[in-house]
Structures are given as C-alpha cells and as structure tokens.
Design a protein around this motif. Structure first.
Motif, PDB file in Angstrom:
ATOM      1  N   GLY A   1       0.809  -1.211   0.000  1.00 24.72           N
ATOM      2  CA  GLY A   1       0.000   0.000   0.000  1.00 24.72           C
ATOM      3  C   GLY A   1       0.841   1.260   0.000  1.00 24.72           C
ATOM      4  O   GLY A   1       0.476   2.267  -0.623  1.00 24.72           O
TER       5      GLY A   1
ATOM      6  N   LEU B   1      -7.534  -5.341   2.908  1.00 23.47           N
ATOM      7  CA  LEU B   1      -7.937  -6.110   1.732  1.00 23.47           C
ATOM      8  C   LEU B   1      -7.052  -7.339   1.529  1.00 23.47           C
ATOM      9  O   LEU B   1      -7.547  -8.415   1.181  1.00 23.47           O
ATOM     10  CB  LEU B   1      -7.947  -5.226   0.494  1.00 23.47           C
ATOM     11  CG  LEU B   1      -9.045  -4.163   0.459  1.00 23.47           C
ATOM     12  CD1 LEU B   1      -8.846  -3.230  -0.737  1.00 23.47           C
ATOM     13  CD2 LEU B   1     -10.419  -4.798   0.433  1.00 23.47           C
TER      14      LEU B   1
ATOM     15  N   SER C   1      -0.169   5.849  -7.300  1.00 22.25           N
ATOM     16  CA  SER C   1      -1.346   6.685  -7.563  1.00 22.25           C
ATOM     17  C   SER C   1      -0.989   8.170  -7.656  1.00 22.25           C
ATOM     18  O   SER C   1      -1.509   8.887  -8.508  1.00 22.25           O
ATOM     19  CB  SER C   1      -2.423   6.452  -6.506  1.00 22.25           C
ATOM     20  OG  SER C   1      -1.982   6.853  -5.238  1.00 22.25           O
TER      21      SER C   1
ATOM     22  N   VAL D   1      -4.628   4.664   2.599  1.00 22.39           N
ATOM     23  CA  VAL D   1      -4.384   3.733   1.491  1.00 22.39           C
ATOM     24  C   VAL D   1      -3.610   2.514   1.990  1.00 22.39           C
ATOM     25  O   VAL D   1      -3.902   1.370   1.625  1.00 22.39           O
ATOM     26  CB  VAL D   1      -3.651   4.427   0.319  1.00 22.39           C
ATOM     27  CG1 VAL D   1      -3.148   3.418  -0.705  1.00 22.39           C
ATOM     28  CG2 VAL D   1      -4.557   5.446  -0.343  1.00 22.39           C
TER      29      VAL D   1
ATOM     30  N   ALA E   1      -7.614   5.164  -5.721  1.00 21.25           N
ATOM     31  CA  ALA E   1      -6.952   6.327  -5.105  1.00 21.25           C
ATOM     32  C   ALA E   1      -6.834   7.473  -6.097  1.00 21.25           C
ATOM     33  O   ALA E   1      -7.025   8.636  -5.735  1.00 21.25           O
ATOM     34  CB  ALA E   1      -5.572   5.918  -4.577  1.00 21.25           C
TER      35      ALA E   1
ATOM     36  N   VAL F   1      -6.093   0.399   4.118  1.00 22.27           N
ATOM     37  CA  VAL F   1      -7.095  -0.252   3.262  1.00 22.27           C
ATOM     38  C   VAL F   1      -6.462  -1.429   2.521  1.00 22.27           C
ATOM     39  O   VAL F   1      -7.033  -2.523   2.446  1.00 22.27           O
ATOM     40  CB  VAL F   1      -7.726   0.762   2.278  1.00 22.27           C
ATOM     41  CG1 VAL F   1      -8.473   0.064   1.150  1.00 22.27           C
ATOM     42  CG2 VAL F   1      -8.651   1.712   3.025  1.00 22.27           C
ATOM     43  N   THR F   2      -5.271  -1.232   1.996  1.00 20.97           N
ATOM     44  CA  THR F   2      -4.581  -2.314   1.298  1.00 20.97           C
ATOM     45  C   THR F   2      -4.272  -3.455   2.265  1.00 20.97           C
ATOM     46  O   THR F   2      -4.443  -4.635   1.918  1.00 20.97           O
ATOM     47  CB  THR F   2      -3.292  -1.806   0.629  1.00 20.97           C
ATOM     48  OG1 THR F   2      -3.598  -0.677  -0.190  1.00 20.97           O
ATOM     49  CG2 THR F   2      -2.648  -2.882  -0.230  1.00 20.97           C
TER      50      THR F   2
ATOM     51  N   VAL G   1      -6.528  -6.718  -6.139  1.00 24.50           N
ATOM     52  CA  VAL G   1      -6.482  -5.649  -5.133  1.00 24.50           C
ATOM     53  C   VAL G   1      -5.345  -4.683  -5.457  1.00 24.50           C
ATOM     54  O   VAL G   1      -5.519  -3.460  -5.417  1.00 24.50           O
ATOM     55  CB  VAL G   1      -6.320  -6.230  -3.715  1.00 24.50           C
ATOM     56  CG1 VAL G   1      -5.932  -5.160  -2.710  1.00 24.50           C
ATOM     57  CG2 VAL G   1      -7.595  -6.937  -3.278  1.00 24.50           C
ATOM     58  N   THR G   2      -4.178  -5.237  -5.799  1.00 24.01           N
ATOM     59  CA  THR G   2      -3.009  -4.408  -6.086  1.00 24.01           C
ATOM     60  C   THR G   2      -3.244  -3.489  -7.280  1.00 24.01           C
ATOM     61  O   THR G   2      -2.734  -2.365  -7.316  1.00 24.01           O
ATOM     62  CB  THR G   2      -1.779  -5.304  -6.327  1.00 24.01           C
ATOM     63  OG1 THR G   2      -1.598  -6.146  -5.174  1.00 24.01           O
ATOM     64  CG2 THR G   2      -0.529  -4.497  -6.554  1.00 24.01           C
TER      65      THR G   2
ATOM     66  N   VAL H   1      -6.513  -0.755  -6.094  1.00 23.57           N
ATOM     67  CA  VAL H   1      -6.292   0.265  -5.059  1.00 23.57           C
ATOM     68  C   VAL H   1      -5.749   1.564  -5.660  1.00 23.57           C
ATOM     69  O   VAL H   1      -6.300   2.641  -5.389  1.00 23.57           O
ATOM     70  CB  VAL H   1      -5.413  -0.273  -3.908  1.00 23.57           C
ATOM     71  CG1 VAL H   1      -4.885   0.851  -3.039  1.00 23.57           C
ATOM     72  CG2 VAL H   1      -6.203  -1.267  -3.064  1.00 23.57           C
TER      73      VAL H   1
END
Length: 130
Positions: free
Chosen positions: A17, A86, A24, A79, A115, A82-83, A107-108, A111
């Motif tokens: 994350g 998840l 991001s 972030v 973001a 959350v990562t 997920v990777t 995310v």
C-alpha cells in the motif's frame, strides 16, 4: 494458522500500500515511479527509511514532515491500511494457496485506480492523452 497468515498478509499489504501511494500520486502527474525517492511534498527532503514504515511513521510523526513540519496527507496511511485489510481479507477468504494470488493481484491493481479516482489532484483534465 489463518490468523497468523492474515496478519502476515496485512503487514505485506501495508507495505505494498505504501508503494501504491507512490503509484497513484505519481501516475496521475505523469512522474517517474522510480526517481526521485520518496520525499516531503513541502521541502522535498528525502524520506528516511525509518520514517517510511507504513501507517506507524505517519502516526508517530503526527502527519508532519520531520524536517519542515509540513502537513502530510492522511490519505497515505488510509491507502496503506485499506490495502492491508484487503490483503488480509483475501487470505481469510481464499487461504494461503495459489487461489489467493489472483485476488491479491486484483487488489493491487484496483487500489491505485481508486486512489487516483478519489484524489483531488486527479480532477484536472489530462491534456495530451492520446
């Protein structure tokens, strides 16, 4: 075993994350993902490795740069957290076998997309995208 695997997945997820924050932020600005190293958005001082521990460094520094005390957005630990959650949920749901790889990849990828979509700096149009 599931609790230990979930905890390990969460730690790994927080670390990933942290990198996804870089992805991001920099992709939305068309900057390199490799250089320069992580730095303060205010004074551009490079972040020391001991100040780059996911979630905990932001909390210990109270969301401020060690060098100039500029505010660091709360989006960074959010972030990362959350990562982490998840990743842990993927392990809980799919176990530690090969079945968990695809959900973790998913997920990777999603995310940083989320973001970028939610970030205020991504609201300006990208000129020249063709």
């Amino acid at each position: 075993m599931t609790a230990a695997a979930s905890l390990l997945a969460a730690v790994f997820g927080a670390t990933i994350g942290s990198f996804l924050n870089v992805v991001s932020y920099r992709l939305s600005r068309r900057e390199s993902l490799v250089r320069p190293a992580s730095r303060c958005p205010g004074c551009e001082t490079p972040v020391k490795p001991y100040d780059n521990v996911p979630i905990f460094s932001w909390l210990l520094l109270r969301g401020r740069c060690r060098s100039c005390a500029a505010s660091i957005s709360a989006r960074y630990p959010v972030v990362e957290a959350v990562t982490a959650v998840l990743y842990a949920l993927c392990v809980v749901r799919f176990g530690v076998g090969s079945e968990v790889i695809l959900p973790l990849v998913f997920v990777t990828l999603l995310v940083p997309v989320a973001a970028i979509d939610l970030a205020p700096w991504s609201q300006e149009p990208w000129s020249g995208w063709r």
